[in-house]
Write a protein that holds these residues in place. Structure first.
Motif, PDB file in Angstrom:
ATOM      1  N   GLN A  41     -12.268 -15.114   7.087  1.00 49.19           N
ATOM      2  CA  GLN A  41     -11.110 -14.307   6.603  1.00 49.19           C
ATOM      3  C   GLN A  41     -10.608 -15.030   5.439  1.00 49.19           C
ATOM      4  O   GLN A  41     -10.122 -14.567   4.302  1.00 49.19           O
ATOM      5  CB  GLN A  41      -9.962 -14.818   7.603  1.00 49.19           C
ATOM      6  N   SER A  42     -10.731 -16.402   5.306  1.00 52.66           N
ATOM      7  CA  SER A  42     -10.217 -16.969   3.995  1.00 52.66           C
ATOM      8  C   SER A  42     -11.214 -16.621   3.053  1.00 52.66           C
ATOM      9  O   SER A  42     -10.865 -16.532   1.902  1.00 52.66           O
ATOM     10  CB  SER A  42     -10.181 -18.651   4.240  1.00 52.66           C
ATOM     11  N   TYR A  43     -12.562 -16.393   3.113  1.00 55.29           N
ATOM     12  CA  TYR A  43     -13.658 -16.382   2.209  1.00 55.29           C
ATOM     13  C   TYR A  43     -13.268 -14.766   1.744  1.00 55.29           C
ATOM     14  O   TYR A  43     -13.180 -14.670   0.618  1.00 55.29           O
ATOM     15  CB  TYR A  43     -14.878 -16.355   2.791  1.00 55.29           C
ATOM     16  N   ALA A  44     -12.798 -13.969   2.691  1.00 57.28           N
ATOM     17  CA  ALA A  44     -12.652 -12.553   2.111  1.00 57.28           C
ATOM     18  C   ALA A  44     -11.467 -12.442   1.446  1.00 57.28           C
ATOM     19  O   ALA A  44     -11.185 -11.831   0.426  1.00 57.28           O
ATOM     20  CB  ALA A  44     -12.648 -11.568   3.471  1.00 57.28           C
ATOM     21  N   LEU A  45     -10.345 -13.298   1.706  1.00 56.88           N
ATOM     22  CA  LEU A  45      -9.182 -13.174   1.081  1.00 56.88           C
ATOM     23  C   LEU A  45      -9.276 -13.755  -0.621  1.00 56.88           C
ATOM     24  O   LEU A  45      -8.602 -13.301  -1.435  1.00 56.88           O
ATOM     25  CB  LEU A  45      -8.233 -14.236   1.648  1.00 56.88           C
ATOM     26  N   GLU A  46     -10.273 -14.668  -0.610  1.00 54.84           N
ATOM     27  CA  GLU A  46     -10.508 -15.302  -1.748  1.00 54.84           C
ATOM     28  C   GLU A  46     -11.252 -14.171  -2.856  1.00 54.84           C
ATOM     29  O   GLU A  46     -10.628 -14.203  -3.952  1.00 54.84           O
ATOM     30  CB  GLU A  46     -11.382 -16.470  -1.436  1.00 54.84           C
ATOM     31  N   THR A  47     -12.013 -13.287  -2.133  1.00 55.39           N
ATOM     32  CA  THR A  47     -12.809 -12.274  -2.749  1.00 55.39           C
ATOM     33  C   THR A  47     -11.914 -11.477  -3.227  1.00 55.39           C
ATOM     34  O   THR A  47     -12.075 -10.899  -4.566  1.00 55.39           O
ATOM     35  CB  THR A  47     -13.890 -11.934  -1.777  1.00 55.39           C
ATOM     36  N   ILE A  48     -10.907 -11.004  -2.563  1.00 53.58           N
ATOM     37  CA  ILE A  48     -10.229  -9.870  -2.876  1.00 53.58           C
ATOM     38  C   ILE A  48      -8.681 -10.301  -3.641  1.00 53.58           C
ATOM     39  O   ILE A  48      -8.053  -9.573  -4.018  1.00 53.58           O
ATOM     40  CB  ILE A  48      -9.890  -9.236  -1.699  1.00 53.58           C
ATOM     41  N   TYR A  49      -8.603 -11.628  -3.716  1.00 54.18           N
ATOM     42  CA  TYR A  49      -7.473 -12.113  -4.568  1.00 54.18           C
ATOM     43  C   TYR A  49      -7.203 -11.273  -5.679  1.00 54.18           C
ATOM     44  O   TYR A  49      -5.814 -11.323  -5.746  1.00 54.18           O
ATOM     45  CB  TYR A  49      -7.713 -13.735  -4.990  1.00 54.18           C
ATOM     46  N   PRO A  50      -7.976 -11.069  -6.779  1.00 49.38           N
ATOM     47  CA  PRO A  50      -7.372 -10.359  -7.806  1.00 49.38           C
ATOM     48  C   PRO A  50      -6.588  -8.991  -7.567  1.00 49.38           C
ATOM     49  O   PRO A  50      -5.912  -8.478  -8.267  1.00 49.38           O
ATOM     50  CB  PRO A  50      -8.551 -10.119  -8.528  1.00 49.38           C
ATOM     51  N   LEU A  51      -6.811  -8.399  -6.425  1.00 46.32           N
ATOM     52  CA  LEU A  51      -6.337  -7.062  -5.995  1.00 46.32           C
ATOM     53  C   LEU A  51      -5.118  -7.177  -5.144  1.00 46.32           C
ATOM     54  O   LEU A  51      -4.322  -6.291  -4.925  1.00 46.32           O
ATOM     55  CB  LEU A  51      -7.322  -6.411  -5.136  1.00 46.32           C
ATOM     56  N   MET A  52      -4.543  -8.553  -5.021  1.00 48.77           N
ATOM     57  CA  MET A  52      -3.277  -8.687  -4.088  1.00 48.77           C
ATOM     58  C   MET A  52      -2.130  -8.627  -4.973  1.00 48.77           C
ATOM     59  O   MET A  52      -1.058  -8.687  -4.256  1.00 48.77           O
ATOM     60  CB  MET A  52      -3.515  -9.994  -3.609  1.00 48.77           C
ATOM     61  N   GLN A  53      -2.239  -8.575  -6.112  1.00 51.60           N
ATOM     62  CA  GLN A  53      -0.935  -8.723  -6.849  1.00 51.60           C
ATOM     63  C   GLN A  53      -0.105  -7.213  -6.685  1.00 51.60           C
ATOM     64  O   GLN A  53      -0.678  -6.114  -6.938  1.00 51.60           O
ATOM     65  CB  GLN A  53      -1.332  -8.687  -8.413  1.00 51.60           C
ATOM     66  N   LYS A  54       1.168  -7.389  -6.181  1.00 51.72           N
ATOM     67  CA  LYS A  54       2.010  -6.203  -5.810  1.00 51.72           C
ATOM     68  C   LYS A  54       2.170  -5.492  -7.098  1.00 51.72           C
ATOM     69  O   LYS A  54       2.163  -5.657  -7.993  1.00 51.72           O
ATOM     70  CB  LYS A  54       3.127  -6.868  -5.466  1.00 51.72           C
ATOM     71  N   LYS A  55       2.034  -3.898  -6.760  1.00 51.62           N
ATOM     72  CA  LYS A  55       2.374  -2.991  -7.553  1.00 51.62           C
ATOM     73  C   LYS A  55       1.319  -2.780  -8.818  1.00 51.62           C
ATOM     74  O   LYS A  55       1.612  -2.282  -9.755  1.00 51.62           O
ATOM     75  CB  LYS A  55       3.625  -2.793  -8.033  1.00 51.62           C
ATOM     76  N   SER A  56       0.194  -3.298  -8.677  1.00 50.20           N
ATOM     77  CA  SER A  56      -0.762  -3.274  -9.796  1.00 50.20           C
ATOM     78  C   SER A  56      -1.795  -2.165  -9.395  1.00 50.20           C
ATOM     79  O   SER A  56      -2.224  -1.925  -8.287  1.00 50.20           O
ATOM     80  CB  SER A  56      -1.546  -4.831  -9.680  1.00 50.20           C
ATOM     81  N   ILE A  57      -2.148  -1.606 -10.666  1.00 44.19           N
ATOM     82  CA  ILE A  57      -3.100  -0.581 -10.377  1.00 44.19           C
ATOM     83  C   ILE A  57      -4.523  -1.192 -10.801  1.00 44.19           C
ATOM     84  O   ILE A  57      -4.689  -2.020 -11.681  1.00 44.19           O
ATOM     85  CB  ILE A  57      -2.906   0.674 -11.430  1.00 44.19           C
ATOM     86  N   TRP A  58      -5.482  -1.092  -9.786  1.00 36.86           N
ATOM     87  CA  TRP A  58      -6.679  -1.644  -9.798  1.00 36.86           C
ATOM     88  C   TRP A  58      -7.798  -1.146 -10.583  1.00 36.86           C
ATOM     89  O   TRP A  58      -7.553   0.124 -11.064  1.00 36.86           O
ATOM     90  CB  TRP A  58      -7.422  -1.747  -8.598  1.00 36.86           C
TER      91      TRP A  58
END
Ligand code: ZN
Length: 710
Positions: A339-356
């Motif tokens: 879980q923590s590895y996956a979270l780390e990977t997607i971290y840049p997409l976690m910013q609220k209201k951001s368009i990826w």
């Protein structure tokens, strides 16, 4: 005039209930029969010792109140007096009723042949007219025996909810001969009441012989047999040159021939055979089905019909909420470390209201990653990103979803809402039960009896056959549900031969024999053309496996031609440009190659004009109806219901709207095509067709028709 098929009883309840009675010298029979059906307006039988006999006839005739009272009579002195009494009695009812008096002009005792004919014609026209306006009850009490006989005959020809009589002792006691109208608005004494008993004679459907062309004359309708119907003054009926009685009698004589003619006319005029049982329906109902367009009113009807769907991608079934559920199922099975590895990977997409960034799928869940690892990262996104941000980046960024291949993002914008389903999660065993649940919910909601799912097991697992077996074990057929599977090769795949070999092993596997039924080529058509794959398809041709090819979805008919000639397609996914090559269209019709049309998806990918969608105004008309009318076999499907937020019943409604109306009759025939062009073995297909033939006949014949005047 509008003809409707009732799909609920509300419509029927809105039609007035009409009591039609003949009248002779004894006007009192009118209150007697009226009160038997409508105690709220006239409680004559309040003291009756067997009230259940009245409930019984109300139930049998499905009539609990009377809105209109039609009296048919002669112009004799006696009846004129009776009419006056009835008018007074009516004015004393607890609630108003519309009284229409129909008098055969210049008749007296109804003893001459001329008078008999005259009043018979009036009775026939009255019953015909009444059945077109509302629900009709006919009373045999009243008037001469010949009049009762004529009314009974008219009721049995034009149809009636109930034919009734009031039985009374003979001779009638003086108390029941009372001429005072007020007496007939009050409850009778128990002694008088028990002398009167209602008698149920029967219920009749409108005869089929009325509803076909006969000697170049159209079906029987009151427009050809006029009748004045004032409810404020008496209506005098004069004979004219036409005779409803004669035409009906001659139609009865020609009955056999008439029905045969109608079926021959139907067979000649249609290019697609409908469900066989439906030809047994009364011609009037068939005509109603043929002249009524499918629209929102009939959604419950379409939902109630067991349907087949042939073009539905496994990856496109879950909507966002289901995707999130699947994400949670996977997430729960992951270790803390995973879980923590996956979270780390997607971290840049976690910013609220951001368009990826548009290319996030190839950055975070690249297709060369092992399926199980892709599923863990997908789960991390589905569980840890706000739902609103998922909605924004999966769905909203692709709006408006019209003609997407003409926009800068191209076909990938169509696929975007499905980036976290299908191969992005199916590599994880914990995703499967959730996914199966979503499929079962989908077929239950839409009443899909036969579903051909399609997917790419080689994208879900490095051991795709094992994966498919596990999937099949959990996706169970039942008495009312059948699932089959089509293996998809993606045009973008580089290892085509390997994938086809893998699929061939699946086809050869005994455990999958009744599950995997066909092979498909999908993906962005601009990537490669069908003929480039012809040699790779050889093993499929050698094993005689049914083939469907995505082609002509925004690309030229050349692609459809190649699909048919280079890849031996039995069906074509979409094939929307077929009509641009008339010789190919003719070939498709002659060979019975079937198009799988997906209206919502077709609007999203290519763009077609939808009168309810302002973003579509510059697009052309959807070709479904034109193809259908030219005899092309076609089916209606969703493609990706979760991605397009659609359902199979809605696709039928949309298809009709895009086409400027598809008749209910054609809709049923298109539904049949879904079964006819399924990839199952012919013997089984016949069994399935026969079963649903009967079921659909039962559903349709239970929808009563009414004719309404506006
Ligand atoms: Zn498709």
């Amino acid at each position: 005039m509008k003809q409707n098929i009732n799909i609920n009883t509300d419509d029927k309840k809105n039609s007035p209930s009409i009591l039609v009675a003949t009248l002779g010298a004894t006007w009192q029979v009118i209150p007697e029969i009226f009160a038997a059906l409508d105690p709220d307006k006239c409680n004559l039988y309040k003291e009756h010792d067997t009230p259940e006999c009245f409930h019984n006839i109300q139930q049998l005739s499905d009539t609990y109140s009377i809105d209109e009272l039609w009296i048919i009579t002669s112009q004799s002195k006696n009846t004129q007096k009776g009419i006056e009494q009835i008018q007074l009695w009516c004015s004393g009812l607890k609630k108003p009723v519309s009284l229409r008096v129909l008098i055969a002009a210049e008749t007296d005792q109804v003893t001459s042949a001329k008078e008999l004919d005259h009043i018979r014609e009036l009775i026939f026209r009255s019953v015909l007219k009444a059945t077109e306006i509302g629900n009709v009850i006919c009373s045999l009490a009243g008037g001469r025996k010949t009049m009762s006989a004529d009314l009974q005959r008219a009721a049995s020809i034009f149809g009636t909810q109930g034919l009734l009589h009031i039985v009374a002792p003979e001779p009638l006691p003086d108390s029941l001969k009372c001429n005072d109208y007020i007496f007939w608005n009050r409850p009778l004494t128990p002694e008088d009441a028990k002398l009167l008993l209602p008698a149920w004679i029967g219920r009749y459907n409108r005869r089929e012989i009325l509803d076909t062309y006969w000697n170049n004359l159209p079906p029987i309708h009151s427009k050809r047999f006029p009748l004045s119907l004032s409810n404020t003054e008496l209506n005098y009926f004069h004979t004219d040159s036409i005779s409803l009685v004669d035409e009906v009698s001659e139609r009865e004589r020609d009955a056999q021939k008439l029905l045969g003619n109608y079926l021959a006319f139907l067979a000649e005029s249609e290019r697609h055979e409908n469900w066989r049982h439906l030809y047994r329906l009364p011609p009037r109902l068939i005509e109603d089905l043929r002249t009524t367009s499918l629209d929102e009113r009939f959604k419950p009807l379409i939902q109630a019909i067991p349907k087949a769907e042939l073009h539905c991608h496994l990856g496109g079934i879950p909507d966002l909420d289901t995707q999130i559920k699947i994400g949670h199922a996977i997430w729960k099975g992951m270790t803390k470390q995973e879980q923590s590895y996956a979270l780390e990977t997607i971290y840049p997409l976690m910013q609220k209201k951001s368009i990826w960034d548009w290319n996030w799928p190839s950055t975070y869940i690249p297709r060369n990653l092992a399926p199980i690892d892709r599923s863990k990262i997908s789960a991390a996104l589905l569980v840890n990103v706000d739902r609103s941000d998922l909605e924004l980046n999966l769905f909203d960024v692709t709006q408006p979803r019209v003609g997407l291949i003409h926009q800068t993002k191209g076909f990938s914008a169509y696929e975007r809402p499905g980036e976290l389903t299908g191969s992005a999660v199916l590599g994880h065993p914990l995703a499967i039960p959730c996914y199966i649940q979503a499929i079962n919910d989908y077929v239950d909601n839409e009443n899909i009896a036969y579903l051909e799912l399609r997917g790419s097991p080689h994208k879900y697992s490095n051991a795709p056959i094992g994966w498919l077996k596990a999937f099949r074990d959990q996706l169970k057929d039942s008495d009312t549900r059948m699932f089959r599977f089509i293996w998809i090769l993606d045009r973008r795949a580089s290892n085509t031969k390997e994938i086809i070999n893998e699929a061939m092993s699946a086809f050869a596997d005994e455990a999958l024999r009744n599950f995997i039924v066909g092979f498909d080529l999908a993906g962005d058509e601009s990537q490669s053309s069908p003929h480039e794959l012809a040699s790779a398809f050889l093993p499929i041709f050698e094993a005689c496996i049914p083939v469907t090819i995505h082609a002509g979805e925004g690309q030229t008919p050349e692609n459809i031609w190649q699909a048919a000639y280079n890849l031996n397609a039995d069906r074509i996914g979409h094939g929307l440009t077929l009509a641009e090559k008339p010789s190919l269209l003719t070939r498709f019709r002659n060979k019975g190659i079937c198009l799988e049309l997906c209206p919502t998806s077709n609007i999203e990918v290519i763009g077609f004009y939808d009168p309810l969608n302002s973003n579509t105004s510059s697009y052309s008309k959807y070709p479904l109806k034109s193809l259908w009318d030219q005899g092309i076999s076609l089916t209606i499907n969703t493609d990706n219901p979760g991605i397009s937020n659609s359902g199979l019943s809605d696709e039928y409604l949309l298809a009709s709207r895009l086409s400027g109306g598809i008749s209910l009759w054609d809709t049923l025939a298109i539904i049949k095509q879904g079964y006819v062009h399924s990839m199952i073995d012919t013997a089984l297909r016949e069994v399935v067709l026969k079963r649903y033939d009967k079921e659909i006949f039962d559903i349709i014949s239970n929808y009563k028709t009414t004719r309404k005047f506006e």
